[in-house]
Design a protein around this motif. Sequence first.
Motif, mmCIF file in Angstrom:
data_model
loop_
_atom_site.group_PDB
_atom_site.id
_atom_site.type_symbol
_atom_site.label_atom_id
_atom_site.label_comp_id
_atom_site.label_asym_id
_atom_site.label_seq_id
_atom_site.Cartn_x
_atom_site.Cartn_y
_atom_site.Cartn_z
ATOM 1 N N VAL A 12 0.832 -1.199 0.000
ATOM 2 C CA VAL A 12 0.000 0.000 0.000
ATOM 3 C C VAL A 12 0.869 1.252 0.000
ATOM 4 C CG1 VAL A 12 -1.708 1.318 1.318
ATOM 5 C CG2 VAL A 12 -1.948 -1.151 1.098
ATOM 6 N N TYR A 13 1.946 1.236 0.764
ATOM 7 C CA TYR A 13 2.831 2.399 0.796
ATOM 8 C C TYR A 13 3.495 2.626 -0.562
ATOM 9 C CZ TYR A 13 6.286 5.825 2.223
ATOM 10 O OH TYR A 13 7.043 6.959 2.314
ATOM 11 N N ALA A 14 3.883 1.548 -1.236
ATOM 12 C CA ALA A 14 4.484 1.681 -2.565
ATOM 13 C C ALA A 14 3.482 2.279 -3.551
ATOM 14 C CB ALA A 14 4.966 0.319 -3.067
ATOM 15 N N GLU A 15 2.220 1.854 -3.469
ATOM 16 C CA GLU A 15 1.178 2.434 -4.329
ATOM 17 C C GLU A 15 0.965 3.900 -4.000
ATOM 18 O OE1 GLU A 15 -2.514 0.249 -4.871
ATOM 19 O OE2 GLU A 15 -1.447 -1.576 -4.288
ATOM 20 N N PHE A 16 0.969 4.217 -2.707
ATOM 21 C CA PHE A 16 0.807 5.608 -2.284
ATOM 22 C C PHE A 16 1.944 6.467 -2.810
ATOM 23 C CE2 PHE A 16 2.054 8.883 0.780
ATOM 24 C CZ PHE A 16 0.953 9.720 0.683
ATOM 25 N N GLN A 17 3.176 6.000 -2.668
ATOM 26 C CA GLN A 17 4.324 6.777 -3.148
ATOM 27 C C GLN A 17 4.260 6.983 -4.659
ATOM 28 O OE1 GLN A 17 7.668 4.500 -1.529
ATOM 29 N NE2 GLN A 17 8.243 6.336 -0.372
ATOM 30 N N LEU A 19 1.564 7.024 -6.560
ATOM 31 C CA LEU A 19 0.490 7.968 -6.828
ATOM 32 C C LEU A 19 0.897 9.380 -6.436
ATOM 33 C CD1 LEU A 19 -2.458 8.292 -7.763
ATOM 34 C CD2 LEU A 19 -3.143 7.893 -5.402
ATOM 35 N N ALA A 20 1.536 9.516 -5.282
ATOM 36 C CA ALA A 20 1.974 10.840 -4.823
ATOM 37 C C ALA A 20 2.975 11.455 -5.792
ATOM 38 C CB ALA A 20 2.567 10.731 -3.425
ATOM 39 N N ASP A 21 3.892 10.645 -6.298
ATOM 40 C CA ASP A 21 4.902 11.165 -7.231
ATOM 41 C C ASP A 21 4.296 11.587 -8.566
ATOM 42 O OD1 ASP A 21 6.897 10.771 -5.374
ATOM 43 O OD2 ASP A 21 7.530 8.839 -6.210
ATOM 44 N N SER A 22 3.290 10.871 -9.018
ATOM 45 C CA SER A 22 2.750 11.159 -10.351
ATOM 46 C C SER A 22 1.605 12.175 -10.345
ATOM 47 C CB SER A 22 2.275 9.861 -11.017
ATOM 48 O OG SER A 22 1.194 9.303 -10.304
ATOM 49 N N GLU A 23 0.884 12.299 -9.247
ATOM 50 C CA GLU A 23 -0.327 13.133 -9.237
ATOM 51 C C GLU A 23 -0.268 14.351 -8.323
ATOM 52 O OE1 GLU A 23 -3.031 12.577 -11.178
ATOM 53 O OE2 GLU A 23 -2.035 10.845 -12.078
ATOM 54 N N PHE A 24 0.638 14.353 -7.343
ATOM 55 C CA PHE A 24 0.648 15.407 -6.339
ATOM 56 C C PHE A 24 2.032 16.036 -6.231
ATOM 57 C CE2 PHE A 24 -2.687 12.408 -5.165
ATOM 58 C CZ PHE A 24 -3.767 13.245 -4.987
ATOM 59 N N ALA A 31 -1.508 12.744 0.842
ATOM 60 C CA ALA A 31 -2.165 12.135 1.999
ATOM 61 C C ALA A 31 -3.424 12.906 2.372
ATOM 62 C CB ALA A 31 -1.198 12.074 3.180
ATOM 63 N N GLU A 32 -3.324 14.225 2.426
ATOM 64 C CA GLU A 32 -4.479 15.041 2.809
ATOM 65 C C GLU A 32 -5.641 14.876 1.826
ATOM 66 O OE1 GLU A 32 -5.658 19.686 3.749
ATOM 67 O OE2 GLU A 32 -3.546 19.134 3.522
ATOM 68 N N GLU A 33 -5.341 14.950 0.532
ATOM 69 C CA GLU A 33 -6.411 14.863 -0.462
ATOM 70 C C GLU A 33 -6.997 13.459 -0.550
ATOM 71 O OE1 GLU A 33 -5.845 16.778 -4.220
ATOM 72 O OE2 GLU A 33 -4.703 18.412 -3.319
ATOM 73 N N LEU A 34 -6.155 12.432 -0.453
ATOM 74 C CA LEU A 34 -6.669 11.059 -0.510
ATOM 75 C C LEU A 34 -7.508 10.712 0.712
ATOM 76 C CD1 LEU A 34 -3.536 9.292 -2.001
ATOM 77 C CD2 LEU A 34 -5.731 9.679 -3.143
ATOM 78 N N ILE A 35 -7.079 11.161 1.879
ATOM 79 C CA ILE A 35 -7.863 10.920 3.099
ATOM 80 C C ILE A 35 -9.184 11.670 3.025
ATOM 81 C CG2 ILE A 35 -7.950 11.337 5.583
ATOM 82 C CD1 ILE A 35 -4.904 10.682 5.589
ATOM 83 N N ALA A 36 -9.155 12.922 2.576
ATOM 84 C CA ALA A 36 -10.395 13.704 2.455
ATOM 85 C C ALA A 36 -11.348 13.040 1.460
ATOM 86 C CB ALA A 36 -10.082 15.130 2.029
ATOM 87 N N SER A 37 -10.801 12.550 0.339
ATOM 88 C CA SER A 37 -11.643 11.868 -0.652
ATOM 89 C C SER A 37 -12.237 10.589 -0.079
ATOM 90 C CB SER A 37 -10.833 11.526 -1.899
ATOM 91 O OG SER A 37 -10.378 12.682 -2.530
ATOM 92 N N GLY A 38 -11.429 9.863 0.678
ATOM 93 C CA GLY A 38 -11.921 8.633 1.301
ATOM 94 C C GLY A 38 -13.017 8.899 2.313
ATOM 95 N N ILE A 39 -12.858 9.943 3.099
ATOM 96 C CA ILE A 39 -13.885 10.303 4.084
ATOM 97 C C ILE A 39 -15.175 10.701 3.374
ATOM 98 C CG2 ILE A 39 -14.534 12.030 5.815
ATOM 99 C CD1 ILE A 39 -11.585 11.963 6.736
ATOM 100 N N GLU A 40 -15.051 11.490 2.309
ATOM 101 C CA GLU A 40 -16.229 11.904 1.554
ATOM 102 C C GLU A 40 -16.943 10.696 0.948
ATOM 103 O OE1 GLU A 40 -17.111 14.459 -2.447
ATOM 104 O OE2 GLU A 40 -15.615 15.242 -1.054
ATOM 105 N N ALA A 41 -16.181 9.766 0.396
ATOM 106 C CA ALA A 41 -16.776 8.566 -0.199
ATOM 107 C C ALA A 41 -17.403 7.687 0.872
ATOM 108 C CB ALA A 41 -15.716 7.786 -0.967
ATOM 109 N N TYR A 42 -16.801 7.631 2.028
ATOM 110 C CA TYR A 42 -17.302 6.800 3.121
ATOM 111 C C TYR A 42 -18.604 7.338 3.695
ATOM 112 C CZ TYR A 42 -17.229 3.949 7.340
ATOM 113 O OH TYR A 42 -17.552 3.065 8.333
#
Length: 78
Positions: A12-17, A19-24, A31-42
């Motif tokens: 999961v950390y490798a996927e996060f890194q 994604l972070a390198d390519s999109e953010f 981390a902030e945007e993905l967590i916020a998106s996850g909370i909104e979806a949840y």
Amino acid sequence: MPTFELNLSDDVYAEFQQLADSEFVTEEQAAEELIASGIEAYNVSVVDDDPRDEMLDGAENNMFDTAQDPGSLEDDRL
């Protein structure tokens, strides 16, 4: 701004890194945007767990609301 520590599996950390390198711009932003998106979806509200329950309740209500006296004398007249 509050901070917290999170333990992730290596996969999961490798996927996060990746994604972070390519999109953010930074990992913090990712981390902030993905967590916020996850909370909104949840927090999506569920309309109905089992729509069959509502249908059955409606059918029962209709059955009793529209029932007439089957022994009515007016029905026997020709």
